[in-house]
Design a protein around this motif. Structure first.
Motif, PDB file in Angstrom:
ATOM      1  N   SER A 283     -39.208 -78.231  95.887  1.00 55.74           N
ATOM      2  CA  SER A 283     -39.141 -79.493  96.616  1.00 55.74           C
ATOM      3  C   SER A 283     -38.590 -80.645  95.772  1.00 55.74           C
ATOM      4  N   PHE A 284     -38.392 -80.374  94.471  1.00 62.00           N
ATOM      5  CA  PHE A 284     -37.870 -81.403  93.580  1.00 62.00           C
ATOM      6  C   PHE A 284     -37.133 -80.738  92.429  1.00 62.00           C
ATOM      7  N   GLY A 285     -35.978 -81.257  92.089  1.00 62.42           N
ATOM      8  CA  GLY A 285     -35.242 -80.762  90.926  1.00 62.42           C
ATOM      9  C   GLY A 285     -33.934 -80.095  91.275  1.00 62.42           C
ATOM     10  N   PRO A 286     -33.249 -79.597  90.251  1.00 62.98           N
ATOM     11  CA  PRO A 286     -31.916 -79.019  90.455  1.00 62.98           C
ATOM     12  C   PRO A 286     -31.893 -77.755  91.322  1.00 62.98           C
ATOM     13  N   GLN A 287     -33.015 -77.062  91.439  1.00 59.64           N
ATOM     14  CA  GLN A 287     -33.065 -75.848  92.269  1.00 59.64           C
ATOM     15  C   GLN A 287     -33.590 -76.141  93.674  1.00 59.64           C
ATOM     16  N   LEU A 288     -33.482 -77.384  94.122  1.00 60.10           N
ATOM     17  CA  LEU A 288     -33.991 -77.839  95.411  1.00 60.10           C
ATOM     18  C   LEU A 288     -33.646 -76.854  96.531  1.00 60.10           C
ATOM     19  N   GLY A 289     -34.688 -76.461  97.297  1.00 61.13           N
ATOM     20  CA  GLY A 289     -34.481 -75.564  98.434  1.00 61.13           C
ATOM     21  C   GLY A 289     -34.606 -74.090  98.112  1.00 61.13           C
ATOM     22  N   GLN A 290     -34.609 -73.713  96.839  1.00 58.05           N
ATOM     23  CA  GLN A 290     -34.728 -72.297  96.472  1.00 58.05           C
ATOM     24  C   GLN A 290     -36.123 -71.773  96.830  1.00 58.05           C
ATOM     25  N   GLN A 291     -36.171 -70.526  97.303  1.00 56.32           N
ATOM     26  CA  GLN A 291     -37.420 -69.900  97.753  1.00 56.32           C
ATOM     27  C   GLN A 291     -38.027 -69.024  96.657  1.00 56.32           C
ATOM     28  N   LEU A 292     -39.349 -69.019  96.596  1.00 53.43           N
ATOM     29  CA  LEU A 292     -40.106 -68.140  95.713  1.00 53.43           C
ATOM     30  C   LEU A 292     -41.119 -67.413  96.594  1.00 53.43           C
ATOM     31  N   SER A 293     -41.309 -66.109  96.384  1.00 51.10           N
ATOM     32  CA  SER A 293     -42.312 -65.374  97.153  1.00 51.10           C
ATOM     33  C   SER A 293     -42.849 -64.228  96.313  1.00 51.10           C
ATOM     34  N   GLY A 294     -44.053 -63.793  96.650  1.00 49.04           N
ATOM     35  CA  GLY A 294     -44.644 -62.692  95.909  1.00 49.04           C
ATOM     36  C   GLY A 294     -45.985 -62.273  96.463  1.00 49.04           C
ATOM     37  N   GLN A 295     -46.640 -61.391  95.700  1.00 42.66           N
ATOM     38  CA  GLN A 295     -47.933 -60.858  96.089  1.00 42.66           C
ATOM     39  C   GLN A 295     -48.739 -60.589  94.827  1.00 42.66           C
ATOM     40  N   PHE A 296     -50.058 -60.805  94.900  1.00 43.71           N
ATOM     41  CA  PHE A 296     -50.933 -60.495  93.782  1.00 43.71           C
ATOM     42  C   PHE A 296     -52.245 -59.943  94.302  1.00 43.71           C
ATOM     43  N   SER A 297     -52.973 -59.253  93.427  1.00 45.53           N
ATOM     44  CA  SER A 297     -54.293 -58.748  93.801  1.00 45.53           C
ATOM     45  C   SER A 297     -55.197 -58.759  92.586  1.00 45.53           C
ATOM     46  N   PHE A 298     -56.491 -58.678  92.866  1.00 43.20           N
ATOM     47  CA  PHE A 298     -57.506 -58.645  91.825  1.00 43.20           C
ATOM     48  C   PHE A 298     -58.710 -57.892  92.369  1.00 43.20           C
ATOM     49  N   ASP A 299     -59.623 -57.530  91.481  1.00 40.90           N
ATOM     50  CA  ASP A 299     -60.826 -56.788  91.830  1.00 40.90           C
ATOM     51  C   ASP A 299     -61.856 -57.743  92.448  1.00 40.90           C
ATOM     52  N   ASP A 300     -62.290 -57.460  93.689  1.00 39.00           N
ATOM     53  CA  ASP A 300     -63.281 -58.302  94.362  1.00 39.00           C
ATOM     54  C   ASP A 300     -64.578 -58.429  93.573  1.00 39.00           C
ATOM     55  N   ALA A 301     -65.018 -57.318  92.967  1.00 42.27           N
ATOM     56  CA  ALA A 301     -66.276 -57.348  92.210  1.00 42.27           C
ATOM     57  C   ALA A 301     -66.161 -58.296  91.024  1.00 42.27           C
ATOM     58  N   ALA A 302     -65.009 -58.292  90.357  1.00 44.82           N
ATOM     59  CA  ALA A 302     -64.795 -59.204  89.228  1.00 44.82           C
ATOM     60  C   ALA A 302     -64.784 -60.650  89.701  1.00 44.82           C
ATOM     61  N   ALA A 303     -64.237 -60.891  90.880  1.00 45.04           N
ATOM     62  CA  ALA A 303     -64.197 -62.257  91.420  1.00 45.04           C
ATOM     63  C   ALA A 303     -65.612 -62.762  91.687  1.00 45.04           C
ATOM     64  N   ALA A 304     -66.486 -61.883  92.168  1.00 49.44           N
ATOM     65  CA  ALA A 304     -67.872 -62.285  92.432  1.00 49.44           C
ATOM     66  C   ALA A 304     -68.588 -62.657  91.137  1.00 49.44           C
ATOM     67  N   LEU A 305     -68.263 -61.977  90.061  1.00 51.44           N
ATOM     68  CA  LEU A 305     -68.895 -62.250  88.763  1.00 51.44           C
ATOM     69  C   LEU A 305     -68.318 -63.484  88.076  1.00 51.44           C
ATOM     70  N   ALA A 306     -67.136 -63.910  88.481  1.00 49.90           N
ATOM     71  CA  ALA A 306     -66.453 -65.023  87.813  1.00 49.90           C
ATOM     72  C   ALA A 306     -67.106 -66.372  88.089  1.00 49.90           C
ATOM     73  N   GLY A 307     -67.871 -66.466  89.150  1.00 49.66           N
ATOM     74  CA  GLY A 307     -68.502 -67.737  89.496  1.00 49.66           C
ATOM     75  C   GLY A 307     -67.586 -68.602  90.331  1.00 49.66           C
TER      76      GLY A 307
END
Length: 171
Positions: free
Chosen positions: A36-60
């Motif tokens: 939304s700002f800068g020389p690459q204005l309008g360029q798209q970024l996309s992706g996917q990530f995952s993590f362990d639900d049990a670890a997320a519960a322990l993270a607080g």
């Protein structure tokens, strides 16, 4: 006086279990953004990530969790978890904000991409030739196939209970 029939109560219980199971299974997330700002204005970024639900519960409520997978596409290049610098998911107030990770290896020598999630928002910065391009990230959960199967099974149970009740009244 009866307010709820046993069939309706069982159907409601099945639906509540289904909803809880779907929420507990969401460990994979899509993300996307537009510069939304800068020389690459309008360029798209996309992706996917995952993590362990049990670890997320322990993270607080304000913790971090190591990512178990990460892929993203930006400026015609694709990056994976193995190429990421310090990849993790950030939580604030018990809510997932998004991914954090750094990347190098772009076609432009010295260029970097940083995914950043903190202070209630998620964004990214692409730096090349002394200039920054900035954008916000949108993050959304991806239901797992087992969640879809469980959801369909729950709907079948509710429909079956409903049909059984109608047949009982018409006989």
């Amino acid at each position: 006086m009866k307010f709820f029939s046993p069939t309706l109560t069982r159907g409601g219980a099945a639906l509540a279990l289904l909803t809880g199971a779907l929420a507990a299974q969401a460990a994979t997330f899509n993300f996307s953004g537009t510069v939304s700002f800068g020389p690459q204005l309008g360029q798209q970024l996309s992706g996917q990530f995952s993590f362990d639900d049990a670890a997320a519960a322990l993270a607080g409520p304000d913790g971090t969790v190591a990512l178990s997978s990460l892929s993203l596409s930006f400026l015609g290049q694709t990056f994976q978890l193995a190429q990421a610098i310090d990849p993790y998911a950030q939580f604030e107030g018990g809510q997932l904000l998004g991914p954090n990770a750094g990347f190098t290896g772009f076609a432009t020598p010295g260029a970097t991409l940083q995914l950043q999630s903190f202070f209630g928002s998620s964004g990214f910065t692409y730096s090349a030739n002394g200039q920054d391009s900035l954008g916000d990230l949108t993050v959304s959960a991806v239901p797992e196939p087992a969640s879809w199967a469980l959801g369909l099974a729950g709907l079948a149970v509710v429909a079956g209970l409903s049909r059984r009740r109608r047949v009982g009244f018409s006989g």
